[in-house]
Motif scaffolding. Structure first.
Motif, PDB file in Angstrom:
ATOM      1  N   TYR A 203      55.786-129.783 -27.813  1.00 44.67           N
ATOM      2  CA  TYR A 203      55.518-128.350 -27.667  1.00 44.67           C
ATOM      3  C   TYR A 203      54.548-128.021 -26.546  1.00 44.67           C
ATOM      4  O   TYR A 203      54.630-126.962 -25.933  1.00 44.67           O
ATOM      5  CB  TYR A 203      55.050-127.766 -29.007  1.00 44.67           C
ATOM      6  N   GLU A 204      53.651-128.952 -26.225  1.00 46.45           N
ATOM      7  CA  GLU A 204      52.734-128.678 -25.103  1.00 46.45           C
ATOM      8  C   GLU A 204      53.511-128.594 -23.793  1.00 46.45           C
ATOM      9  O   GLU A 204      53.286-127.704 -22.991  1.00 46.45           O
ATOM     10  CB  GLU A 204      51.676-129.784 -25.012  1.00 46.45           C
ATOM     11  N   ASP A 205      54.441-129.590 -23.625  1.00 49.09           N
ATOM     12  CA  ASP A 205      55.294-129.568 -22.429  1.00 49.09           C
ATOM     13  C   ASP A 205      56.106-128.275 -22.391  1.00 49.09           C
ATOM     14  O   ASP A 205      56.197-127.613 -21.357  1.00 49.09           O
ATOM     15  CB  ASP A 205      56.247-130.767 -22.438  1.00 49.09           C
ATOM     16  N   ALA A 206      56.658-127.920 -23.541  1.00 51.48           N
ATOM     17  CA  ALA A 206      57.500-126.727 -23.615  1.00 51.48           C
ATOM     18  C   ALA A 206      56.732-125.491 -23.145  1.00 51.48           C
ATOM     19  O   ALA A 206      57.256-124.669 -22.381  1.00 51.48           O
ATOM     20  CB  ALA A 206      58.009-126.530 -25.034  1.00 51.48           C
ATOM     21  N   ALA A 207      55.491-125.384 -23.589  1.00 50.50           N
ATOM     22  CA  ALA A 207      54.675-124.227 -23.199  1.00 50.50           C
ATOM     23  C   ALA A 207      54.482-124.211 -21.682  1.00 50.50           C
ATOM     24  O   ALA A 207      54.542-123.153 -21.040  1.00 50.50           O
ATOM     25  CB  ALA A 207      53.334-124.289 -23.917  1.00 50.50           C
ATOM     26  N   ARG A 208      54.268-125.396 -21.117  1.00 49.56           N
ATOM     27  CA  ARG A 208      54.052-125.467 -19.677  1.00 49.56           C
ATOM     28  C   ARG A 208      55.320-125.032 -18.926  1.00 49.56           C
ATOM     29  O   ARG A 208      55.263-124.263 -17.962  1.00 49.56           O
ATOM     30  CB  ARG A 208      53.656-126.895 -19.279  1.00 49.56           C
ATOM     31  N   TYR A 209      56.466-125.531 -19.391  1.00 48.29           N
ATOM     32  CA  TYR A 209      57.727-125.154 -18.740  1.00 48.29           C
ATOM     33  C   TYR A 209      57.966-123.654 -18.836  1.00 48.29           C
ATOM     34  O   TYR A 209      58.415-123.017 -17.887  1.00 48.29           O
ATOM     35  CB  TYR A 209      58.914-125.915 -19.363  1.00 48.29           C
TER      36      TYR A 209
ATOM     37  N   LEU B 114      62.901-127.358 -20.617  1.00 46.55           N
ATOM     38  CA  LEU B 114      62.356-126.621 -21.771  1.00 46.55           C
ATOM     39  C   LEU B 114      63.164-126.951 -23.027  1.00 46.55           C
ATOM     40  O   LEU B 114      62.599-127.265 -24.083  1.00 46.55           O
ATOM     41  CB  LEU B 114      62.400-125.116 -21.479  1.00 46.55           C
ATOM     42  N   ASP B 115      64.493-126.897 -22.896  1.00 49.67           N
ATOM     43  CA  ASP B 115      65.361-127.239 -24.030  1.00 49.67           C
ATOM     44  C   ASP B 115      65.056-128.634 -24.566  1.00 49.67           C
ATOM     45  O   ASP B 115      64.880-128.837 -25.772  1.00 49.67           O
ATOM     46  CB  ASP B 115      66.837-127.191 -23.586  1.00 49.67           C
ATOM     47  N   ASN B 116      65.000-129.589 -23.634  1.00 49.40           N
ATOM     48  CA  ASN B 116      64.732-130.975 -24.016  1.00 49.40           C
ATOM     49  C   ASN B 116      63.396-131.101 -24.742  1.00 49.40           C
ATOM     50  O   ASN B 116      63.291-131.790 -25.761  1.00 49.40           O
ATOM     51  CB  ASN B 116      64.699-131.879 -22.780  1.00 49.40           C
ATOM     52  N   ALA B 117      62.377-130.440 -24.189  1.00 50.16           N
ATOM     53  CA  ALA B 117      61.041-130.535 -24.761  1.00 50.16           C
ATOM     54  C   ALA B 117      61.029-130.002 -26.187  1.00 50.16           C
ATOM     55  O   ALA B 117      60.418-130.591 -27.090  1.00 50.16           O
ATOM     56  CB  ALA B 117      60.040-129.782 -23.897  1.00 50.16           C
ATOM     57  N   ILE B 118      61.735-128.857 -26.387  1.00 52.10           N
ATOM     58  CA  ILE B 118      61.763-128.266 -27.728  1.00 52.10           C
ATOM     59  C   ILE B 118      62.490-129.194 -28.699  1.00 52.10           C
ATOM     60  O   ILE B 118      62.022-129.463 -29.812  1.00 52.10           O
ATOM     61  CB  ILE B 118      62.432-126.871 -27.705  1.00 52.10           C
ATOM     62  N   LYS B 119      63.644-129.727 -28.233  1.00 54.36           N
ATOM     63  CA  LYS B 119      64.429-130.618 -29.107  1.00 54.36           C
ATOM     64  C   LYS B 119      63.605-131.831 -29.533  1.00 54.36           C
ATOM     65  O   LYS B 119      63.662-132.271 -30.676  1.00 54.36           O
ATOM     66  CB  LYS B 119      65.696-131.076 -28.375  1.00 54.36           C
ATOM     67  N   SER B 120      62.838-132.392 -28.566  1.00 52.76           N
ATOM     68  CA  SER B 120      62.068-133.595 -28.914  1.00 52.76           C
ATOM     69  C   SER B 120      60.652-133.231 -29.384  1.00 52.76           C
ATOM     70  O   SER B 120      59.770-134.076 -29.435  1.00 52.76           O
ATOM     71  CB  SER B 120      62.031-134.559 -27.725  1.00 52.76           C
ATOM     72  N   GLU B 121      60.458-131.951 -29.724  1.00 55.46           N
ATOM     73  CA  GLU B 121      59.220-131.456 -30.328  1.00 55.46           C
ATOM     74  C   GLU B 121      57.973-131.728 -29.488  1.00 55.46           C
ATOM     75  O   GLU B 121      56.887-131.933 -30.003  1.00 55.46           O
ATOM     76  CB  GLU B 121      59.059-132.017 -31.749  1.00 55.46           C
TER      77      GLU B 121
END
Lengths: 365, 174
Positions: B146-152, B137-144
């Motif tokens: 956001y779709e992945d982040a939502a899934r995590y 989640l952290d990685n996804a947010i850092k690299s923007e």
């Protein structure tokens, strides 16, 4: 049930004697060390943590099927004599009996399962069976442990197994042991050799009451030394084969004693019988040694086989706490030795006389 | 031929020779069989632990100093050396560098191959899964992403729910 009624109830040890087939092994015990995850071990936890752990464990253990009829108490609920009796029956350790508040115990009615709470670990589960029954004891304790795990969160690491206060118990947390009666190895001075050999095989030999106790009555406890790196069944298998070979050595030593000087051996046994029938002062160590000789006499068919349960019961009942309990009032050490002798005179007045040694046994003068 | 060594305690011929190093001082003891047994020297339980502890502390001084206090229970390495017991289950992680070399000499192997409690393991794997997801989640947010982040984030919620009902047979995999 109350502690008093538990003490009066016939126990596994005093009522079901070891079978003649494996008379060398008096009893088998397995214990598992378990801890709750995220809590300090008993030796490091403060008083509040200890009493919280105690309450959690007492409730969980008491709710299990085998403990439906059990004594479930804190150590401070028991008096010194009651604790001593439990130690003598191998149901609790001396450490637990000496501990202050925040420790407890749960023991089932027939005294085959006992759980110590906040001893060295949060839980020390023990299953005890008369005679040589390692596999049965393992099956029983394994089931008990699995049922308890449904109720409690055990501290466990996939790499190191069950996490215990002392790294010497890490892994399986299992100590399997057998109480062995080895009079011929003692008489023929071979015990030191056996102890060394057994140590090399990764097993430990101790006296009747565990670490540092003496081996009065020629009774020894043999158990596994290591707990990590092998599955439980493997440890039990190794122990089993070590025990088997000790049994063989003991039986060989008996044969040798009989061949070398049967009269000397029969004399020892006959004298032991005489003292048990007629003495007026007996220390518990002396009583154990005399009873041990009579038990050997039964194995050698000098006494009838059906008298074995009497001896196995007296091994326990000749202990100080049991002698004291029988008279229902406090005794000085000297008085106790008198009471013990009276008790044993009474038992042995009814005990069958030794058979005359077989003709082949005794040498002509 | 020199005369045989005598037992330090009773001057019978000595057969047990023990060398212990305590605080870098060498102590030698010669005992006869009877005294050795009486002193518990033949009981490996009585003696080995102190030896093992010394050995561990000698070989691991540099690495072990990095974590000398258990963050969960406050237990220290010094206390372990004194008592030979740990403060809490987490101490095994904290003092891994000290424990690890001891285990080889103390036991048959250094990893557990026996019984595995179903509940503790499922709890452990949930923990592992959770920290892995939080990292993602952290990685996804850092690299923007956001779709992945939502899934995590959704998965994290699911895993956290799996913790809550401590019923039997909880499912491990999302």
């Amino acid at each position: 049930m109350t502690i008093q009624s538990l003490i009066e109830t016939p126990s596994e040890l005093t009522s079901s004697a070891s079978s003649s087939k494996c008379a060398v092994v008096l009893m088998t015990r397995i214990r598992l060390a378990r801890n709750l995850s995220g809590r300090s071990f008993p030796g490091w936890a403060d008083a509040d943590q200890r009493s919280e752990i105690l309450a959690t464990c007492r409730e969980a253990v008491g709710a299990l099927n085998p403990m439906k009829r059990s004594v479930n108490v804190g150590v401070t609920d028991l008096n010194e004599l009651q604790k001593l009796i439990l130690v003598e029956r191998h149901l609790i350790s001396r450490e637990l009996s000496g501990s202050k508040s925040g420790s407890g115990l749960v023991i089932n009615r027939d005294q085959t399962v006992s759980v110590m709470i906040n001893e060295e670990d949060h839980l020390r589960i023990q299953v005890l069976r008369a005679g040589f029954q390692l596999k049965k004891a393992w099956n029983a304790i394994n089931d008990f442990d699995s049922a308890l795990e449904e109720k409690l969160d055990y501290a466990f690491s996939p790499r190191w197994g069950y996490l215990t206060a002392c790294p010497t118990n890490l892994g399986t947390g299992m100590r399997a042991s057998a109480m062995m009666h080895l009079p011929a190895l003692v008489i023929s001075g071979q015990m030191e050799k056996i102890v060394r050999a057994v140590n090399q095989l990764g097993m430990v030999v101790r006296g009747l009451f565990g670490e540092g106790s003496d081996a009065s009555g020629s009774i020894f406890q043999i158990s596994n030394q290591t707990t990590l790196g092998e599955p439980e069944e493997e440890i039990i298998k190794r122990l089993q084969s070590v025990l088997q070979s000790i049994i063989e050595h003991e039986l060989n030593a008996r044969q040798k004693l009989l061949e070398a000087d049967p009269r000397k051996l029969f004399d020892k046994i006959g004298r032991a019988y005489g003292i048990l029938q007629h003495s007026h002062v007996l220390s518990s160590a002396e009583a154990m040694n005399l009873l041990s000789l009579l038990r050997l006499g039964i194995d050698l068919q000098i006494f009838p086989e059906d008298s074995r349960p009497v001896i196995d019961r007296l091994f326990i009942e000749a202990q100080p706490g049991h002698v004291q309990h029988a008279v229902q009032h406090d005794l000085e050490a000297g008085e106790r030795d008198g009471m013990r002798a009276t008790r044993l005179r009474d038992e042995f007045a009814r005990f069958p006389a030794p058979a005359t040694p077989p003709p082949s046994g005794a040498k002509p003068d | 031929m020199g005369s045989p060594l005598k037992c330090d305690l009773c001057s019978k011929p000595a057969t047990v020779h023990l060398t212990q190093i305590v605080n870098n001082k060498v102590h030698k003891v010669d005992l006869c069989e009877a005294c050795a047994q009486a002193k518990g020297v033949t009981d490996p339980n009585g003696f080995s632990l102190a030896d093992l502890l010394m050995k561990a502390s000698l070989t691991n001084e540099p690495t072990a100093t990095s974590a000398t206090r258990c963050e969960q229970c406050g237990f220290t390495q010094a206390e372990f050396k004194k008592h030979g017991r740990f403060g809490c289950p987490h101490c095994y992680e904290t003092f891994a560098a000290i424990v690890e070399p001891m285990l080889g000499t103390m036991h048959k192997g250094t990893t557990h191959t026996g019984k595995v409690p179903a509940r503790a393991v499922s709890r452990k794997s949930l923990h592992d899964r959770l920290s892995a997801l939080e990292g993602e989640l952290d990685n996804a947010i850092k690299s923007e992403r956001y779709e992945d982040a939502a899934r995590y984030r959704d998965e994290i919620v699911q895993v956290k729910q799996a913790f809550a009902p401590k019923a039997e047979g909880e499912s491990l995999r999302p």
